[in-house]
Design a protein around this motif. Structure first.
Motif, PDB file in Angstrom:
ATOM      1  N   LYS A  36       2.739 -33.046  -2.098  1.00  0.00           N
ATOM      2  CA  LYS A  36       1.822 -32.822  -1.666  1.00  0.00           C
ATOM      3  C   LYS A  36       0.860 -32.643  -2.053  1.00  0.00           C
ATOM      4  O   LYS A  36      -0.176 -31.559  -1.220  1.00  0.00           O
ATOM      5  N   PHE A  37       0.812 -31.364  -3.078  1.00  0.00           N
ATOM      6  CA  PHE A  37      -0.580 -31.666  -4.047  1.00  0.00           C
ATOM      7  C   PHE A  37      -1.915 -31.020  -4.269  1.00  0.00           C
ATOM      8  O   PHE A  37      -2.564 -30.474  -4.086  1.00  0.00           O
ATOM      9  N   GLU A  38      -2.424 -32.692  -3.765  1.00  0.00           N
ATOM     10  CA  GLU A  38      -3.788 -33.457  -3.647  1.00  0.00           C
ATOM     11  C   GLU A  38      -4.097 -32.225  -2.694  1.00  0.00           C
ATOM     12  O   GLU A  38      -5.198 -31.415  -2.365  1.00  0.00           O
ATOM     13  N   ASP A  39      -3.086 -32.350  -1.233  1.00  0.00           N
ATOM     14  CA  ASP A  39      -3.726 -32.308   0.282  1.00  0.00           C
ATOM     15  C   ASP A  39      -3.933 -30.396   0.221  1.00  0.00           C
ATOM     16  O   ASP A  39      -4.613 -30.505   0.136  1.00  0.00           O
ATOM     17  N   TYR A  40      -2.607 -30.276  -0.590  1.00  0.00           N
ATOM     18  CA  TYR A  40      -2.966 -28.330  -0.934  1.00  0.00           C
ATOM     19  C   TYR A  40      -4.026 -27.957  -1.159  1.00  0.00           C
ATOM     20  O   TYR A  40      -4.700 -27.046  -0.820  1.00  0.00           O
ATOM     21  N   ASN A  41      -4.531 -28.893  -2.293  1.00  0.00           N
ATOM     22  CA  ASN A  41      -6.105 -28.593  -3.152  1.00  0.00           C
ATOM     23  C   ASN A  41      -7.155 -28.247  -2.150  1.00  0.00           C
ATOM     24  O   ASN A  41      -7.562 -27.856  -2.470  1.00  0.00           O
ATOM     25  N   ARG A  42      -6.814 -29.785  -1.956  1.00  0.00           N
ATOM     26  CA  ARG A  42      -8.295 -30.261  -0.414  1.00  0.00           C
ATOM     27  C   ARG A  42      -8.295 -28.830   0.287  1.00  0.00           C
ATOM     28  O   ARG A  42      -9.092 -28.502   0.368  1.00  0.00           O
ATOM     29  N   LYS A  77       2.432 -25.969   3.007  1.00  0.00           N
ATOM     30  CA  LYS A  77       3.859 -27.027   4.480  1.00  0.00           C
ATOM     31  C   LYS A  77       3.324 -28.038   2.541  1.00  0.00           C
ATOM     32  O   LYS A  77       4.514 -28.565   2.377  1.00  0.00           O
ATOM     33  N   TYR A  78       2.029 -28.424   2.850  1.00  0.00           N
ATOM     34  CA  TYR A  78       2.019 -29.410   1.934  1.00  0.00           C
ATOM     35  C   TYR A  78       2.268 -29.082   0.414  1.00  0.00           C
ATOM     36  O   TYR A  78       3.085 -29.547  -0.341  1.00  0.00           O
ATOM     37  N   TYR A  79       2.475 -27.893   0.108  1.00  0.00           N
ATOM     38  CA  TYR A  79       2.750 -27.557  -1.576  1.00  0.00           C
ATOM     39  C   TYR A  79       4.322 -27.761  -1.435  1.00  0.00           C
ATOM     40  O   TYR A  79       5.393 -28.251  -2.167  1.00  0.00           O
ATOM     41  N   ASP A  80       5.422 -27.647  -0.076  1.00  0.00           N
ATOM     42  CA  ASP A  80       6.553 -26.955  -0.035  1.00  0.00           C
ATOM     43  C   ASP A  80       6.824 -29.184   0.101  1.00  0.00           C
ATOM     44  O   ASP A  80       7.833 -29.264  -0.928  1.00  0.00           O
ATOM     45  N   ILE A  82      -2.624 -32.542  13.001  1.00  0.00           N
ATOM     46  CA  ILE A  82      -3.139 -31.431  13.444  1.00  0.00           C
ATOM     47  C   ILE A  82      -4.271 -30.982  12.450  1.00  0.00           C
ATOM     48  O   ILE A  82      -4.599 -30.223  13.235  1.00  0.00           O
ATOM     49  N   GLU A  83      -4.082 -31.220  11.455  1.00  0.00           N
ATOM     50  CA  GLU A  83      -6.058 -30.925  10.750  1.00  0.00           C
ATOM     51  C   GLU A  83      -6.638 -31.594  11.523  1.00  0.00           C
ATOM     52  O   GLU A  83      -7.897 -31.059  12.058  1.00  0.00           O
ATOM     53  N   THR A 106       6.756 -31.031  10.340  1.00  0.00           N
ATOM     54  CA  THR A 106       8.356 -31.789   8.713  1.00  0.00           C
ATOM     55  C   THR A 106       7.321 -33.232   8.195  1.00  0.00           C
ATOM     56  O   THR A 106       8.103 -33.001   6.697  1.00  0.00           O
ATOM     57  N   SER A 107       6.310 -33.560   7.728  1.00  0.00           N
ATOM     58  CA  SER A 107       6.061 -34.747   7.265  1.00  0.00           C
ATOM     59  C   SER A 107       4.357 -34.692   7.056  1.00  0.00           C
ATOM     60  O   SER A 107       3.414 -33.777   7.814  1.00  0.00           O
ATOM     61  N   GLN A 108       3.636 -35.262   6.256  1.00  0.00           N
ATOM     62  CA  GLN A 108       1.946 -35.138   5.604  1.00  0.00           C
ATOM     63  C   GLN A 108       1.610 -35.639   7.178  1.00  0.00           C
ATOM     64  O   GLN A 108       0.670 -35.637   7.158  1.00  0.00           O
TER      65      GLN A 108
END
Length: 665
Positions: A75-81, A69-72, A46-47, A38-40
């Motif tokens: 955290k869009f920069e993590d989503y893009n990464r 999950k990042y998108y939800d 997990i990554e 539920t958190s960044q």
């Protein structure tokens, strides 16, 4: 326009999360942890855990879930990464589905940033790749997102066309949320193109399909949104009674005022607008209510819609001041948020409110309208160029692949000759380099021997100097003791007359001489003692050689030298080569101080720290700028000498604050 983008940004995310088969492997537990995260911070852990495994389709599915999950979490920069990682690693293992997913995720990322050109580029690449590989896994979603882009560019013809292409693929996939958006896109495109009958037809299809959507949390909002579009379509037909009924039906579906203020404001404004057109004076209350709620939720589009409707309301009832105030607010918000459609509507309304300024407003309207048309034309040209260039890239890729295969065949035919030639060159180089290395080693050995001989000569020379000093000191000591002392003692003995004659006159004459002779005797004895004592303190050592450098400079300079040596340093066990290099560096440093520094004081400290010796040479001279001054050969030689003995050379200098050299070896 942006509200439509935000609704459809989730299209790819919802589809990509479906039909992921659970595999009975050690990675299942990671999949389970992703679902619970539920958190960044949890997702990043997990990554890290996933990095232990080689990339495959299972890891790709896990990374896919993490990115969602990042998108939800916004955290869009993590989503893009993560999207970039999926794309790159899928290319390495030729994972077609992963490549398409990665491209679509990149498109979704730029969709959220409202970067339509980048969004269009990635979806076009995904489309071409899907068609090329005949992998239609995400093709329907791709067409639907391209339709949204067309809609935001006011290119409703291509928006409708891409939506129909999406329908062909999606109708058998039972993804009702995507079908809902396809129907809504087609209906809205028909509405804008002045075909309200066709628009209502597809709005009805969108409403019917909401009953099949499994996500019940959003179904009521989706229904409310369709009723809002119904209102728009019937308003365009000037059928305000039916529009009024649909607005009322939409508002009673759910408590949107609390649960979805965005849908509430849209429907409530439509209700008020229908009443306005039906001459209901209470229409104003709906606009004011929507405006207040929109301000609380910072819904810019709803705020401006309410302002425009209120302005139109007050214009109708001849309250021009109020009408102007709300129009002016709408114009300000439109300018601040670049809402060109709202700005055009506001300018037309202001022209009606202020007839004396109508010409100015109409000119601004025309200028803005022409600018929008030019911008849309340029943007469409740009997107057409993206289509063309993407297709060109694919064609070039095929051509390059063929050329690559041809070149590989040619390379195989000449590879044997090339390898043979390279081996011969390497063999020749090895033999030559070995000979050169042997010569270098021989030269280094000869150089080392020469250095040892030089140091021995220096020691012998210093020994002769010290031996001469020793003999001279002994001679002076002997002369003082045997010569002067003997004479003085004889004089004192001759004064023993005082023992015989003790008259006052004799005593008065002799006492001063006796006192003087005793003082001279003490002084000469002390000098003699000191000279002999120093003889035993001086040794022919490395320190003696360094001190001799001080002596040479003192002969023609007023510089004050201070030497401090750590007693724990045993110079006898230090390698001769090291001592020669250190001596030469100190010699060069002292010569530089003498020539250039204008110093009056020099400190030379030698300390032992664990297994290192630290030598610090500092002066109080004028200093110099290390970075700007051209470094002389002397400093470069110092550095080379320290490098030769694997030591450190540190030079520090400040204007008017002196210079410090640190040697560590």
């Amino acid at each position: 326009m942006r509200s439509i983008i935000k609704i459809t940004t989730l299209l790819f995310l919802m589809l990509s999360c479906q039909d992921k088969k659970a595999l009975k492997t050690n990675k299942d537990f990671i999949t389970y942890k992703i679902k619970l995260a539920t958190s960044q911070k949890e997702l990043k852990l997990i990554e890290t855990e996933l990095e232990k495994y080689n990339y495959d389709t299972i890891i790709r599915n896990n990374l896919d879930a993490i990115s969602d999950k990042y998108y939800d979490l916004e955290k869009f920069e993590d989503y893009n990464r993560i999207s970039t990682t999926i794309l790159k690693k899928s290319k390495k293992i030729n994972d077609t589905t992963g490549i398409i997913e990665g491209l679509c995720k990149k498109g979704a990322y730029y969709s959220n940033m409202y970067r339509l050109d980048s969004m269009y580029y990635y979806y076009t690449k995904a489309e071409n790749f899907s068609l090329e590989t005949k992998n239609k896994y995400l093709l329907g979603t791709i067409y639907l997102n391209k339709a949204v882009i067309n809609q935001n560019l006011n290119d409703y013809y291509n928006s409708e066309k891409n939506s129909f292409e999406a329908l062909k693929i999606l109708k058998n996939k039972h993804n009702y949320y995507l079908l809902y958006n396809a129907f809504l896109n087609i209906g809205y495109a028909s509405h804008i193109q002045n075909d309200p009958v066709e628009a209502i037809k597809y709005f009805k299809k969108a409403l019917e399909i909401t009953d099949k959507i499994e996500n019940k949390k959003i179904v009521l909002s989706l229904k409310g949104q369709v009723y809002y579009y119904y209102c728009l379509a019937y308003n365009k037909k000037n059928n305000y009674e039916i529009s009024l009924n649909y607005a009322k039906k939409g508002l009673i579906i759910d408590n949107f005022k609390i649960k979805d203020p965005h849908v509430f404001c849209n429907l409530n404004n439509c209700l008020g607008y229908s009443k306005l057109k039906l001459n209901d004076i209470n229409a104003k209350n709906h606009f004011i209510e929507s405006l207040n709620i929109a301000k609380q939720t910072n819904n810019i589009l709803a705020i401006n819609t309410s302002n425009l409707y209120l302005s139109e309301y007050y214009l109708k009832y001849n309250n021009l001041q109020k009408a102007y105030e709300y129009s002016n607010d709408a114009l300000t918000i439109a300018n601040e948020n670049k809402l060109t459609d709202d700005k055009l509507k506001t300018l037309l309304l202001l022209a009606k409110i202020s007839p004396n300024k109508a010409t100015t407003y109409f000119e601004e309207y025309k200028t803005l309208s022409d600018s929008i048309i030019n911008t849309e034309r340029q943007t469409r040209d740009k997107f057409a160029r993206i289509d063309y260039e993407t297709n060109e890239i694919i064609s070039e890729k095929d051509s390059i692949q063929k050329e690559k295969e041809s070149i590989l065949q040619q390379l195989w035919s000449i590879s044997s000759i090339a390898v043979f030639v390279i081996l011969m060159i390497l063999l020749f180089y090895f033999i030559k380099s070995r000979n050169i290395k042997n010569k270098e080693l021989k030269f280094i050995q000869e150089q080392q021997n020469s250095k040892e001989e030089i140091y021995d000569l220096m020691l012998n020379q210093q020994h002769h100097i010290e031996e001469g000093k020793y003999l001279e000191k002994n001679r002076i000591s002997q002369e003082l003791h045997d010569g002067i002392m003997g004479k003085l003692t004889a004089i004192r003995l001759n004064l023993f007359i005082l023992k015989k004659r003790k008259d006052e006159e004799t005593i008065e004459k002799c006492l001063p001489y006796i006192d003087d002779l005793q003082n001279i005797e003490k002084e000469i004895r002390q000098i003699s003692h000191d000279l002999n004592q120093n003889v035993f303190d001086d040794n022919v050592t490395f320190i003696s050689i360094v001190e001799n450098l001080f002596t040479m400079i003192k002969g023609h300079s007023d510089i004050e030298f201070k030497l401090k040596v750590d007693e724990r340093i045993d110079w006898e066990i230090i390698n001769i080569n090291i001592k020669i290099n250190i001596y030469r560096i100190i010699q060069e440093a002292l010569q530089n101080i003498d020539k250039y520094s204008q110093a009056t004081r020099v400190n030379l400290n030698m300390n032992k720290k664990e297994n290192e010796i630290h030598i610090k040479i500092s002066d109080n001279g004028i200093g110099f700028k290390i970075d700007t001054n051209k470094k002389g050969i002397g400093i470069e030689n110092m550095k080379k000498r320290m490098a030769e003995i694997n030591g450190k050379f540190i030079l520090e200098s400040k204007i008017n604050k002196g210079t410090t050299i640190n040697l560590i070896f």
